[in-house]
Design a protein around this motif. Structure first.
Motif, PDB file in Angstrom:
ATOM      1  N   ASP A 296       0.881  -1.290   0.026  1.00  0.00           N
ATOM      2  CA  ASP A 296      -0.066   0.065   0.007  1.00  0.00           C
ATOM      3  C   ASP A 296       0.765   1.127  -0.039  1.00  0.00           C
ATOM      4  O   ASP A 296       0.388   2.130  -0.217  1.00  0.00           O
ATOM      5  N   CYS A 297       2.125   1.179   0.391  1.00  0.00           N
ATOM      6  CA  CYS A 297       3.036   2.410   0.504  1.00  0.00           C
ATOM      7  C   CYS A 297       3.668   2.512  -0.948  1.00  0.00           C
ATOM      8  O   CYS A 297       4.493   3.584  -1.062  1.00  0.00           O
ATOM      9  N   PHE A 298       3.741   1.702  -1.855  1.00  0.00           N
ATOM     10  CA  PHE A 298       4.663   1.801  -3.368  1.00  0.00           C
ATOM     11  C   PHE A 298       4.300   3.204  -3.907  1.00  0.00           C
ATOM     12  O   PHE A 298       5.136   3.701  -4.183  1.00  0.00           O
ATOM     13  N   ALA A 299       2.985   3.322  -4.070  1.00  0.00           N
ATOM     14  CA  ALA A 299       2.534   4.595  -4.805  1.00  0.00           C
ATOM     15  C   ALA A 299       2.909   5.740  -4.225  1.00  0.00           C
ATOM     16  O   ALA A 299       3.709   6.606  -4.976  1.00  0.00           O
ATOM     17  N   THR A 300       3.062   5.969  -2.794  1.00  0.00           N
ATOM     18  CA  THR A 300       3.614   6.983  -2.109  1.00  0.00           C
ATOM     19  C   THR A 300       5.045   7.081  -2.234  1.00  0.00           C
ATOM     20  O   THR A 300       5.516   8.167  -2.515  1.00  0.00           O
ATOM     21  N   LEU A 301       5.692   5.965  -2.234  1.00  0.00           N
ATOM     22  CA  LEU A 301       7.356   5.999  -2.061  1.00  0.00           C
ATOM     23  C   LEU A 301       7.831   6.213  -3.377  1.00  0.00           C
ATOM     24  O   LEU A 301       8.841   7.109  -3.526  1.00  0.00           O
ATOM     25  N   PHE A 302       7.076   5.558  -4.398  1.00  0.00           N
ATOM     26  CA  PHE A 302       7.955   5.283  -5.514  1.00  0.00           C
ATOM     27  C   PHE A 302       7.384   6.118  -6.846  1.00  0.00           C
ATOM     28  O   PHE A 302       7.913   6.245  -7.919  1.00  0.00           O
ATOM     29  N   LYS A 303       6.020   6.482  -6.349  1.00  0.00           N
ATOM     30  CA  LYS A 303       5.261   7.258  -7.699  1.00  0.00           C
ATOM     31  C   LYS A 303       5.155   6.533  -8.917  1.00  0.00           C
ATOM     32  O   LYS A 303       5.226   7.161  -9.912  1.00  0.00           O
ATOM     33  N   LYS A 304       5.293   5.090  -9.129  1.00  0.00           N
ATOM     34  CA  LYS A 304       5.243   4.692 -10.214  1.00  0.00           C
ATOM     35  C   LYS A 304       4.732   3.096  -9.813  1.00  0.00           C
ATOM     36  O   LYS A 304       4.935   2.670  -8.587  1.00  0.00           O
ATOM     37  N   GLU A 305       4.234   2.226 -10.754  1.00  0.00           N
ATOM     38  CA  GLU A 305       3.877   0.819 -10.669  1.00  0.00           C
ATOM     39  C   GLU A 305       5.390   0.052 -10.647  1.00  0.00           C
ATOM     40  O   GLU A 305       6.177   0.621 -11.205  1.00  0.00           O
ATOM     41  N   ILE A 306       5.198  -0.841  -9.701  1.00  0.00           N
ATOM     42  CA  ILE A 306       6.339  -1.557  -9.352  1.00  0.00           C
ATOM     43  C   ILE A 306       6.381  -2.969 -10.475  1.00  0.00           C
ATOM     44  O   ILE A 306       5.497  -3.764 -10.218  1.00  0.00           O
ATOM     45  N   PRO A 307       7.449  -2.992 -11.266  1.00  0.00           N
ATOM     46  CA  PRO A 307       7.234  -4.157 -12.107  1.00  0.00           C
ATOM     47  C   PRO A 307       7.662  -5.442 -11.018  1.00  0.00           C
ATOM     48  O   PRO A 307       8.432  -5.381 -10.171  1.00  0.00           O
ATOM     49  N   ASP A 308       7.347  -6.840 -11.741  1.00  0.00           N
ATOM     50  CA  ASP A 308       7.450  -8.010 -10.553  1.00  0.00           C
ATOM     51  C   ASP A 308       9.029  -8.014 -10.457  1.00  0.00           C
ATOM     52  O   ASP A 308       9.571  -8.533  -9.301  1.00  0.00           O
ATOM     53  N   ASP A 309       9.795  -7.734 -11.395  1.00  0.00           N
ATOM     54  CA  ASP A 309      11.438  -8.028 -11.001  1.00  0.00           C
ATOM     55  C   ASP A 309      11.875  -6.950 -10.315  1.00  0.00           C
ATOM     56  O   ASP A 309      13.064  -7.370  -9.762  1.00  0.00           O
ATOM     57  N   LYS A 310      11.037  -6.205  -9.767  1.00  0.00           N
ATOM     58  CA  LYS A 310      11.837  -5.178  -8.882  1.00  0.00           C
ATOM     59  C   LYS A 310      10.865  -5.195  -7.576  1.00  0.00           C
ATOM     60  O   LYS A 310      11.176  -4.498  -6.614  1.00  0.00           O
ATOM     61  N   LEU A 311      10.161  -6.082  -7.109  1.00  0.00           N
ATOM     62  CA  LEU A 311       9.189  -6.156  -6.020  1.00  0.00           C
ATOM     63  C   LEU A 311      10.124  -6.407  -4.920  1.00  0.00           C
ATOM     64  O   LEU A 311      10.060  -5.716  -3.851  1.00  0.00           O
ATOM     65  N   ASN A 312      11.143  -7.405  -4.888  1.00  0.00           N
ATOM     66  CA  ASN A 312      11.919  -7.378  -3.565  1.00  0.00           C
ATOM     67  C   ASN A 312      12.474  -6.078  -3.194  1.00  0.00           C
ATOM     68  O   ASN A 312      12.591  -6.059  -2.071  1.00  0.00           O
ATOM     69  N   MET A 313      13.084  -5.534  -4.159  1.00  0.00           N
ATOM     70  CA  MET A 313      13.842  -4.452  -3.643  1.00  0.00           C
ATOM     71  C   MET A 313      13.045  -3.337  -3.355  1.00  0.00           C
ATOM     72  O   MET A 313      13.235  -2.500  -2.551  1.00  0.00           O
ATOM     73  N   ALA A 314      11.714  -3.308  -4.002  1.00  0.00           N
ATOM     74  CA  ALA A 314      10.684  -2.127  -3.713  1.00  0.00           C
ATOM     75  C   ALA A 314      10.034  -2.641  -2.189  1.00  0.00           C
ATOM     76  O   ALA A 314      10.037  -1.777  -1.338  1.00  0.00           O
ATOM     77  N   ALA A 315       9.855  -3.812  -1.822  1.00  0.00           N
ATOM     78  CA  ALA A 315       9.519  -4.266  -0.675  1.00  0.00           C
ATOM     79  C   ALA A 315      10.659  -4.209   0.337  1.00  0.00           C
ATOM     80  O   ALA A 315      10.422  -3.322   1.423  1.00  0.00           O
ATOM     81  N   GLY A 316      11.887  -4.410   0.074  1.00  0.00           N
ATOM     82  CA  GLY A 316      12.993  -4.236   1.055  1.00  0.00           C
ATOM     83  C   GLY A 316      13.028  -2.918   1.254  1.00  0.00           C
ATOM     84  O   GLY A 316      13.070  -2.291   2.590  1.00  0.00           O
ATOM     85  N   GLU A 317      12.877  -1.905   0.383  1.00  0.00           N
ATOM     86  CA  GLU A 317      13.060  -0.291   0.646  1.00  0.00           C
ATOM     87  C   GLU A 317      11.812   0.148   1.319  1.00  0.00           C
ATOM     88  O   GLU A 317      12.087   0.977   2.009  1.00  0.00           O
ATOM     89  N   THR A 318      10.667  -0.291   1.080  1.00  0.00           N
ATOM     90  CA  THR A 318       9.322   0.239   1.938  1.00  0.00           C
ATOM     91  C   THR A 318       9.682  -0.343   3.313  1.00  0.00           C
ATOM     92  O   THR A 318       9.387   0.598   4.184  1.00  0.00           O
ATOM     93  N   ILE A 319       9.944  -1.554   3.551  1.00  0.00           N
ATOM     94  CA  ILE A 319      10.232  -1.875   4.991  1.00  0.00           C
ATOM     95  C   ILE A 319      11.348  -1.006   5.579  1.00  0.00           C
ATOM     96  O   ILE A 319      11.260  -0.490   6.999  1.00  0.00           O
ATOM     97  N   ALA A 320      12.413  -0.674   4.960  1.00  0.00           N
ATOM     98  CA  ALA A 320      13.313   0.071   5.528  1.00  0.00           C
ATOM     99  C   ALA A 320      12.733   1.478   6.072  1.00  0.00           C
ATOM    100  O   ALA A 320      12.995   1.992   7.197  1.00  0.00           O
ATOM    101  N   HIS A 321      12.045   2.250   5.320  1.00  0.00           N
ATOM    102  CA  HIS A 321      11.338   3.418   5.478  1.00  0.00           C
ATOM    103  C   HIS A 321      10.160   3.189   6.805  1.00  0.00           C
ATOM    104  O   HIS A 321      10.152   3.953   7.859  1.00  0.00           O
ATOM    105  N   LEU A 322       9.606   2.097   6.807  1.00  0.00           N
ATOM    106  CA  LEU A 322       8.505   1.734   7.893  1.00  0.00           C
ATOM    107  C   LEU A 322       9.354   1.479   9.227  1.00  0.00           C
ATOM    108  O   LEU A 322       9.011   1.807  10.173  1.00  0.00           O
ATOM    109  N   ASN A 323      10.500   0.642   9.090  1.00  0.00           N
ATOM    110  CA  ASN A 323      11.207   0.341  10.216  1.00  0.00           C
ATOM    111  C   ASN A 323      11.734   1.630  11.037  1.00  0.00           C
ATOM    112  O   ASN A 323      11.893   1.895  12.022  1.00  0.00           O
ATOM    113  N   TYR A 324      12.329   2.502  10.127  1.00  0.00           N
ATOM    114  CA  TYR A 324      12.692   3.814  10.516  1.00  0.00           C
ATOM    115  C   TYR A 324      11.642   4.520  11.505  1.00  0.00           C
ATOM    116  O   TYR A 324      11.683   4.973  12.518  1.00  0.00           O
TER     117      TYR A 324
END
Ligand SMILES: [Zn+2]
Length: 347
Positions: A296-324
């Protein structure tokens, strides 16, 4: 919140050198673009000339396209002068992939920081293993669909397949170490966040800073939480490192990044990177007024659709922000009946 102002940077070299053709950037310092199989199209390896041979910094992936480029460099550029040391900035496959291969060819040491070397050895050991329960819990908590879980299974442990076997011993680099290379001093500067103990090299005499992925001109380095340390707060490490580097680096230093062209304007670039992450954190704090899952955070953080091959990086980066935000007390994490994490404002 308004988006931070774009930094003013200058690029003193007007040309992009040919792949696999070393190009002089300063006396005794050469840039060599090594092509990559995937991800960014190339990595800059830096070649430092010494009386008795060459120091190589970063190597490309352990794949044929990268090793073929090196064969050309060895033959056409180094000639009969050997590589005498390999330095790797951090453990990612595009940096460390051919380190073992080059070290074995000349029987020379690999120089790295301790955490990068040991983490690389650990991750390589995952290759050809099944996804452990901890990683399954991690991706389920990040609300991966069944299909996405299957894709994750299919690529798990690939890390090691892009790294030629690593030397079983290494030579340790520490923050503040001073190395004499080509008759001048290079100071080891450690950065954190993108990778746990990333080595940069600063040469005050030449006013150069070999930055690896710690400071890139165009792309923002990926800052991710990984399943082996799900509660990590790498974004805090990253922001602290950026602020320290901003204080430390001289105004006019020429930055030699691992991807993209050499540039000046490090302080402005670092200020922009810090402001951009802070902007993202502020937006996420707002979003968490209603409970959200990771995607649910992808649109706010990346401002674009996340392609399948970028999902792990996008999820990892989102969790980094949320953990912060969890660490700074503004967000609380709860777990629903399916093991999915929900993040909401603490107030
Ligand atoms: Zn990297």
């Amino acid at each position: 919140m308004t988006r931070p102002r774009r930094p003013q940077m200058t690029y003193p070299f007007s040309h992009e050198p040919e792949l696999g053709r070393p190009d002089k950037v300063a006396e005794g310092v050469y840039r060599c673009r090594i092509p990559l199989e995937f991800g960014p199209p190339y990595i800059n390896s830096w070649l430092l000339e010494e009386d008795d041979g060459w120091t190589v910094i970063d190597t490309g992936m352990g794949t044929k396209i990268s090793s073929d480029a090196w064969r050309g460099v060895f033959k056409d550029f180094f000639g009969d002068r050997p590589v005498i040391r390999v330095i790797v900035t951090h453990m990612h496959p595009d940096h460390i992939g051919l380190a073992g291969w080059i070290c074995r060819k000349w029987n020379i040491p690999l120089h790295m920081s301790q955490v990068e070397y040991l983490t690389a050895r650990t991750l390589v050991a995952d290759t050809h293993h099944d996804v452990p329960d901890e990683a399954m819990r991690f991706i389920r908590a990040a609300a991966y669909t069944d299909e996405q879980v299957d894709s994750y299974r299919a690529i798990f442990g690939k890390f090691g397949s892009f790294i030629r076997s690593l030397p079983q011993a290494y030579s340790r680099l520490r923050h503040g170490d001073r190395l004499t290379i080509g008759g001048v001093e290079w100071i080891v500067v450690i950065g954190r966040g993108h990778s746990p103990e990333h080595v940069c090299l600063h040469c005050p005499d030449k006013n150069l800073f070999i930055a690896g992925d710690q400071l890139l001109p165009e792309i923002s380095s990926n800052i991710s939480v990984w399943p082996y340390e799900p509660d990590a707060n790498p974004l805090d490490d990253w922001l602290v490192s950026c602020a320290r580097l901003k204080d430390y680096l001289p105004e006019e230093v020429l930055v030699l990044p691992a991807h993209g062209n050499p540039f000046t304007g490090a302080k402005e670039r670092l200020a922009y990177l810090i402001a951009d992450h802070e902007d993202n954190l502020a937006n996420l704090r707002e979003l968490c007024r209603t409970p959200v899952r990771v995607p649910d955070c992808f649109a706010t953080l990346f401002k674009k659709e996340i392609p399948d091959d970028k999902l792990n990086m996008a999820a990892g980066e989102t969790i980094a922000h949320l953990n912060y935000l969890i660490h700074d007390g503004s967000v609380i994490r709860e777990t629903d009946g399916n093991g999915v994490h929900l993040y909401r404002r603490a107030d």
